[in-house]
Scaffold this active site. Sequence first.
Site, PDB file in Angstrom:
ATOM      1  CG  ASP A   1       0.204  -4.151   2.956  1.00 24.61           C
ATOM      2  OD1 ASP A   1       0.257  -3.546   1.879  1.00 24.61           O
ATOM      3  OD2 ASP A   1       0.266  -3.577   4.062  1.00 24.61           O
TER       4      ASP A   1
ATOM      5  CG  HIS B   1      -0.355   0.290   2.515  1.00 27.01           C
ATOM      6  ND1 HIS B   1       0.025  -0.704   3.392  1.00 27.01           N
ATOM      7  CD2 HIS B   1      -0.054   1.459   3.135  1.00 27.01           C
ATOM      8  CE1 HIS B   1       0.518  -0.159   4.483  1.00 27.01           C
ATOM      9  NE2 HIS B   1       0.487   1.152   4.355  1.00 27.01           N
TER      10      HIS B   1
ATOM     11  CB  SER C   1       3.444   1.632   6.128  1.00 17.14           C
ATOM     12  OG  SER C   1       2.257   1.690   6.876  1.00 17.14           O
TER      13      SER C   1
END
Length: 461
Positions: free
Chosen positions: A199, A169, A274
């Site tokens: 992911d 993402h 992230s």
Amino acid sequence: MYNDEKNLYHYTYRKDGSESGHEPQAEAQPSVDDQLRTFQDQNGPQRPIQEMKPVKKNRMGLKITALALCCALLGGAVGGGVAWGISRSGSGTSINVSSRPATTVSINKVDGKTEMSDAEVYAATVNSVVSIRTSATSGTNFFGQAVETASAGSGFVLTADGYIVTNYHVVKDADTVTVTMYNGDEYNALYVGGDEDYDIAVIKVEATGLPAVTLGDSSTLNVGDHVLAIGNPLGELTFSMSGGMVSSVNRTINVDGTPFNMIQTDASINPGNSGGPLMNSYGEVVGIVSAKYSSYSDESVEGLGFAIPINDVYAMIEDIMTNGYVTNKPYLGIFGGSMTEQMAAQYRYDISEGVFVYSVEEGSAAEKAGLQMGDVITKVDDTTISTMEDLTAVKKQYSAGDTVTFTVYRQGETITLSLTWDATPADTAANENQDQTVQDNSQYGGYDPYDLFDYFFGGGR
């Protein structure tokens, strides 16, 4: 002798009764004998008052005592780590400054054998962590002008020749990806491939001799183990480290209909973290931090952070590096959705849970196994399937080529089918379109799936 009857404690060494440095009083004062006789005449005979003689001070002794006291104070200051004090006369204000030398941080090699302090882990691994900035075009505005968006994330160097791991993402739909190293070097990165279901993504920069991380074994983590995260929180606090403990292992969370197996930690995880590494106390990467999943139902939370276990995705990362996508990812070949009580009543089914099959792809594993439109999948091997999310989760336990048993509800009966998973086609993997879930039944394929009622039972709705 006291030289002033109004100030009985003002003493002088001068025999004439005057203070040092001052002339004697012009008016003669009564002698002690005269004062004594006057007192006796008024009060009767008293004991004679002895004249107080001046005490001769031993100044040499005072100097020695003061010197000894200074030496004692100096020795205590050195032993206690206090360098010096500043005193303001009469105010009592003081400032103490420590003389403790700065702690030396050793830069160790991550070898899987040497346990390190938090500072040593940071020193040993921060050069392998990268800051990631992306830009993308997201349509046009009212005036027809292209609208560009920017975002930030983190990642880590997997190989010395420039392969970098991050979250899918973080780089999804990005037009440009820029990587910044801890030493300030910047590179333009090329997107290699990724997988939305897990992911994960791999990007590549043209460089050699980069400091690569050492991967650990996430299966050895225990609740209570100490872990550290280095990343780019908020997109601007680059190369920050946060620490905490493992709060849970194998924690299943559901995000946007996709279940994830996660390491839960109370280390601070924020947007921008992230894709960064989660490390153990040996400096080994045991997880990929994902801030996207560190919130719950759009509510602010504290002490909840998640990371993807490195063991779950290591083989997929290698596959992406080689082929650009996960080649052995299992593929079923259906369009389906979660069964509901409303659907059960509409179709007159006896069950209200499972995965309803809206369509089956021609030539797919599902068609080869005998799945049909209108079937409801209720089990895969011994795992009960209640929703589409359950089916997505159970698929992650298998690889292409594995054979499983499907339990299916069909026209009032329960049957079993043997199914061998296909591999995800390259074009499907690239579009992340595999085994789609039907979210809005009335809009699927230009027809209403409730028309299946006519297919099975005839007549109107």
